[in-house]
Scaffold this motif. Structure first.
Motif, short mmCIF file in Angstrom:
data_model
loop_
_atom_site.label_atom_id
_atom_site.label_comp_id
_atom_site.label_asym_id
_atom_site.label_seq_id
_atom_site.Cartn_x
_atom_site.Cartn_y
_atom_site.Cartn_z
N PRO A 269 32.18 41.75 28.63
CA PRO A 269 31.23 41.43 29.70
C PRO A 269 30.00 40.69 29.20
O PRO A 269 29.56 40.90 28.07
N LEU B 58 32.50 38.53 34.15
CA LEU B 58 33.73 39.07 33.58
C LEU B 58 34.84 38.05 33.69
O LEU B 58 34.83 37.22 34.60
N ILE C 168 38.61 37.08 34.82
CA ILE C 168 39.33 37.52 36.01
C ILE C 168 40.25 38.69 35.68
O ILE C 168 40.43 39.60 36.50
N GLU D 123 39.72 41.13 33.49
CA GLU D 123 38.92 42.35 33.43
C GLU D 123 38.48 42.78 34.82
O GLU D 123 38.47 43.96 35.14
N TYR D 124 38.14 41.81 35.66
CA TYR D 124 37.75 42.14 37.03
C TYR D 124 38.91 42.80 37.77
O TYR D 124 38.73 43.81 38.46
N GLN D 125 40.10 42.26 37.62
CA GLN D 125 41.27 42.83 38.29
C GLN D 125 41.59 44.22 37.78
O GLN D 125 42.00 45.09 38.55
N LEU E 30 39.35 46.38 36.75
CA LEU E 30 38.33 47.26 37.32
C LEU E 30 38.56 47.55 38.79
O LEU E 30 38.35 48.67 39.25
N THR E 31 38.99 46.54 39.53
CA THR E 31 39.13 46.71 40.97
C THR E 31 40.52 47.13 41.39
O THR E 31 40.72 47.52 42.54
#
Length: 84
Positions: free
Chosen positions: A26, A40, A42, A44-46, A48-49
């Motif tokens: 991050p 972030l 994409i 890492e974002y995916q 997390l979500t």
């Protein structure tokens, strides 16, 4: 995974470097010395979500075979609208 911290001004002047750094972890973007945003990748974002997987993908990962679902019936009586 490395964490990078940059100021908003640095981010505006060196966005491509910030994007490269986000591949390693991050990137915290500060505003007046305080963390304001996080950049972030994409992937890492995916993570997390939980996005990126459809409901069918998630259900296919479940073990245990078939299952039945019963939804209760609601006894709701609707009255016609009084338009007078």
């Amino acid at each position: 995974m490395g964490i990078t911290t940059i100021s908003s001004r640095q981010f505006n002047q060196h966005a491509s470097e910030a994007k490269k750094a986000a591949n390693d972890g991050p990137v915290f973007i500060t505003d007046r010395g305080r963390p304001a945003h996080v950049l972030l990748s994409i992937e890492e974002y995916q993570k997390l979500t939980g996005k990126g997987k459809s409901l069918a993908d998630v259900l296919a990962m479940q073990e245990g075979g078939d299952f039945d679902v019963e939804f209760p019936r609601l006894n709701i009586r609707l009255k016609p609208a009084d338009l007078d």
